[in-house]
Motif scaffolding. Structure first.
Motif, PDB file in Angstrom:
ATOM      1  N   VAL A 120       0.832  -1.200   0.000  1.00 11.90           N
ATOM      2  CA  VAL A 120       0.000   0.000   0.000  1.00 11.90           C
ATOM      3  C   VAL A 120       0.866   1.248   0.000  1.00 11.90           C
ATOM      4  O   VAL A 120       1.847   1.337   0.758  1.00 11.90           O
ATOM      5  N   THR A 121       0.509   2.211  -0.838  1.00 10.51           N
ATOM      6  CA  THR A 121       1.108   3.535  -0.750  1.00 10.51           C
ATOM      7  C   THR A 121      -0.024   4.519  -0.503  1.00 10.51           C
ATOM      8  O   THR A 121      -1.087   4.425  -1.121  1.00 10.51           O
ATOM      9  N   VAL A 122       0.193   5.440   0.434  1.00  8.79           N
ATOM     10  CA  VAL A 122      -0.869   6.318   0.914  1.00  8.79           C
ATOM     11  C   VAL A 122      -0.521   7.771   0.658  1.00  8.79           C
ATOM     12  O   VAL A 122       0.606   8.203   0.938  1.00  8.79           O
ATOM     13  N   GLY A 123      -1.478   8.537   0.152  1.00  4.94           N
ATOM     14  CA  GLY A 123      -1.246   9.965  -0.024  1.00  4.94           C
ATOM     15  C   GLY A 123      -2.332  10.601  -0.861  1.00  4.94           C
ATOM     16  O   GLY A 123      -3.113   9.919  -1.517  1.00  4.94           O
ATOM     17  N   PRO A 151     -15.208  14.443   8.598  1.00  4.01           N
ATOM     18  CA  PRO A 151     -14.814  14.877   9.949  1.00  4.01           C
ATOM     19  C   PRO A 151     -14.597  13.697  10.891  1.00  4.01           C
ATOM     20  O   PRO A 151     -13.688  13.736  11.739  1.00  4.01           O
ATOM     21  N   GLU A 152     -15.394  12.651  10.739  1.00  2.00           N
ATOM     22  CA  GLU A 152     -15.242  11.473  11.586  1.00  2.00           C
ATOM     23  C   GLU A 152     -13.911  10.780  11.300  1.00  2.00           C
ATOM     24  O   GLU A 152     -13.204  10.349  12.234  1.00  2.00           O
ATOM     25  N   PHE A 153     -13.579  10.679  10.016  1.00  4.60           N
ATOM     26  CA  PHE A 153     -12.320  10.021   9.646  1.00  4.60           C
ATOM     27  C   PHE A 153     -11.118  10.794  10.171  1.00  4.60           C
ATOM     28  O   PHE A 153     -10.156  10.198  10.673  1.00  4.60           O
ATOM     29  N   GLN A 154     -11.172  12.129  10.058  1.00  8.42           N
ATOM     30  CA  GLN A 154      -9.998  12.907  10.469  1.00  8.42           C
ATOM     31  C   GLN A 154      -9.790  12.885  11.983  1.00  8.42           C
ATOM     32  O   GLN A 154      -8.715  13.226  12.471  1.00  8.42           O
ATOM     33  N   ARG A 155     -10.778  12.416  12.736  1.00  6.55           N
ATOM     34  CA  ARG A 155     -10.612  12.310  14.185  1.00  6.55           C
ATOM     35  C   ARG A 155     -10.084  10.944  14.630  1.00  6.55           C
ATOM     36  O   ARG A 155      -9.867  10.702  15.823  1.00  6.55           O
ATOM     37  N   LEU A 156      -9.861  10.032  13.675  1.00  9.34           N
ATOM     38  CA  LEU A 156      -9.335   8.713  14.040  1.00  9.34           C
ATOM     39  C   LEU A 156      -7.935   8.838  14.651  1.00  9.34           C
ATOM     40  O   LEU A 156      -7.080   9.559  14.136  1.00  9.34           O
ATOM     41  N   ALA A 157      -7.705   8.111  15.732  1.00  7.32           N
ATOM     42  CA  ALA A 157      -6.359   8.055  16.302  1.00  7.32           C
ATOM     43  C   ALA A 157      -5.439   7.333  15.316  1.00  7.32           C
ATOM     44  O   ALA A 157      -5.897   6.484  14.535  1.00  7.32           O
ATOM     45  N   PRO A 158      -4.146   7.655  15.306  1.00  6.07           N
ATOM     46  CA  PRO A 158      -3.228   7.009  14.352  1.00  6.07           C
ATOM     47  C   PRO A 158      -3.292   5.489  14.389  1.00  6.07           C
ATOM     48  O   PRO A 158      -3.332   4.837  13.338  1.00  6.07           O
ATOM     49  N   GLU A 159      -3.317   4.893  15.590  1.00  3.92           N
ATOM     50  CA  GLU A 159      -3.332   3.433  15.683  1.00  3.92           C
ATOM     51  C   GLU A 159      -4.648   2.842  15.167  1.00  3.92           C
ATOM     52  O   GLU A 159      -4.671   1.731  14.639  1.00  3.92           O
ATOM     53  N   PHE A 195       5.326  11.883   5.652  1.00  5.60           N
ATOM     54  CA  PHE A 195       3.953  11.394   5.794  1.00  5.60           C
ATOM     55  C   PHE A 195       3.477  11.504   7.243  1.00  5.60           C
ATOM     56  O   PHE A 195       4.195  11.150   8.177  1.00  5.60           O
ATOM     57  N   THR A 196       2.249  12.018   7.417  1.00  8.04           N
ATOM     58  CA  THR A 196       1.595  12.034   8.723  1.00  8.04           C
ATOM     59  C   THR A 196       0.186  11.491   8.565  1.00  8.04           C
ATOM     60  O   THR A 196      -0.382  11.501   7.466  1.00  8.04           O
ATOM     61  N   TYR A 197      -0.398  11.035   9.658  1.00  5.97           N
ATOM     62  CA  TYR A 197      -1.727  10.430   9.591  1.00  5.97           C
ATOM     63  C   TYR A 197      -2.378  10.490  10.967  1.00  5.97           C
ATOM     64  O   TYR A 197      -1.711  10.726  11.996  1.00  5.97           O
ATOM     65  N   ALA A 252      -2.639  14.851  12.876  1.00  5.91           N
ATOM     66  CA  ALA A 252      -1.415  14.396  12.191  1.00  5.91           C
ATOM     67  C   ALA A 252      -0.376  13.889  13.188  1.00  5.91           C
ATOM     68  O   ALA A 252       0.829  14.097  13.031  1.00  5.91           O
ATOM     69  N   ALA A 253      -0.871  13.180  14.213  1.00  8.48           N
ATOM     70  CA  ALA A 253       0.030  12.702  15.273  1.00  8.48           C
ATOM     71  C   ALA A 253       0.886  11.526  14.835  1.00  8.48           C
ATOM     72  O   ALA A 253       1.947  11.266  15.412  1.00  8.48           O
ATOM     73  N   GLY A 254       0.423  10.792  13.820  1.00  7.63           N
ATOM     74  CA  GLY A 254       1.191   9.660  13.336  1.00  7.63           C
ATOM     75  C   GLY A 254       2.261  10.079  12.349  1.00  7.63           C
ATOM     76  O   GLY A 254       2.057  10.981  11.532  1.00  7.63           O
TER      77      GLY A 254
END
Length: 334
Positions: free
Chosen positions: A19-22, A96-104, A126-128, A132-134
């Motif tokens: 997987v490549t993400v961006g 908005p729900e997705f952007q509140r997901l914790a990195p893990e 890359f952050t996630y 953007a804590a990940g």
């Protein structure tokens, strides 16, 4: 290439993936290097390469009203990444729900449960996850826990008169906004393109002997600075959005100040074309800016400038599209 929207639509028979993400807006040369790394890793493992991207742009959800100009439509993005060897593209709605997901949670739910990642390839910046804590470091830690490897790829650069430039979507947008289509093309590896539908305009070009295709593009499209450009008009497959054929065109972007226009339009005059394009889904490519938008004293002066624009377009597109210059050709009727 397989393509779907939303995690729940992921095919059940993909097996484990690379997987490549961006966001991959523009699929510029830096993106191409990163995607190429992911494709090579997938081939070495004998697994499909899957590109995960987002819609709408995350900036609009994180900071409403900050939506950046978009360099590539989803259809165009799919066409470009498929040409690089990507086997599947998943478009994930950025809510908005997705952007509140914790990195893990992002890692486990998206990469492990749904996409079955065996390896993840991302840019080194890359952050996630929420705020953007990940980072690549935390992703690698989670990869060791969940059984996938992680590779962070260095950002691509380019030398210019101003020194070394990091190739990024932000940089390409700045080039496009300034009308510097040659710098944009160097970063993209191809001419910048916008897409839209041909609509009826004021038909003034027809009266002047230069009938144009008035292209209406979606909101947030990265339209170049006002001016006249040598470029091309691309016919697109109405079913897939894939490129079918490109014809050289002189392209005007602006408000037609000679006629006191107020609405900004993109109009493409196809060289030596006779036909009807109304309602067609097309792309407009910008190869070189010929001149700024100008107010002329009258119609004769405007037509003389248009004559010159078409001659210059023939010269420029002869190398860009492999067409022979024909300075004596009679304008087509569209």
């Amino acid at each position: 290439m397989l393509r779907w929207r939303g995690l729940e639509a992921t095919p059940g028979d993909l097996g484990r993936t690379v997987v490549t993400v961006g966001m991959y807006d523009g699929v510029h040369r830096g993106h191409q290097e990163l995607i190429g790394t992911a494709v090579r890793r997938a081939r070495s493992l004998g697994r499909p390469c899957l590109l995960l991207t987002f819609d709408p742009h995350p900036s609009e959800v994180v900071r409403p009203g900050s939506h950046p100009a978009i360099l590539t439509s989803l259809d165009r993005k799919a066409e470009l990444v498929a040409a690089l060897g990507v086997d599947a593209m998943c478009v994930l709605p950025f809510t908005p729900e997705f952007q509140r997901l914790a990195p893990e949670t992002f890692t486990h739910t998206v990469l492990v449960e749904h996409l079955h990642a065996a390896s993840v390839v991302v840019g080194e910046n890359f952050t996630y996850g929420h705020r953007a804590a990940g980072t690549v470091t935390t992703l690698a830690q989670e990869g060791r826990r969940f059984g996938f490897t992680v590779e962070g790829v260095s950002l691509a650069g380019d030398s210019s008169a101003d020194g070394e430039i990091t190739i990024s979507s932000t940089y390409v947008r700045a080039c496009v906004a300034a009308g510097d289509m040659e710098a944009a093309a160097r970063a993209l590896g191809r001419p910048h393109r916008i897409e839209g539908v041909v609509v009826r305009g004021e038909r003034r070009g027809r009266e002047l002997g230069y009938p144009t295709a008035n292209v209406q593009s979606p909101p947030y499209t990265a339209v170049p600075a006002d001016g006249v450009y040598a470029g091309g008009l691309v016919l697109l497959d109405p079913r897939t959005g894939a490129s079918v054929r490109t014809s050289p065109a002189a392209v005007s972007v602006g408000t037609n100040p000679t006629f006191q226009g107020s609405r900004r339009t993109v109009e493409a005059y196809l060289l030596d074309f006779d036909g009807d394009l109304y309602g067609e889904h097309v792309g407009v490519e910008f190869v070189q800016r010929l001149r700024p938008m100008t107010t002329f004293a009258g119609v004769d002066e405007l037509v003389a400038a248009m004559d010159h624009d078409v001659r210059r377009t023939r010269e420029v597109t002869a190398s860009a599209y492999g067409t022979a210059p024909r300075p004596d050709a009679v304008p087509g009727v569209g």
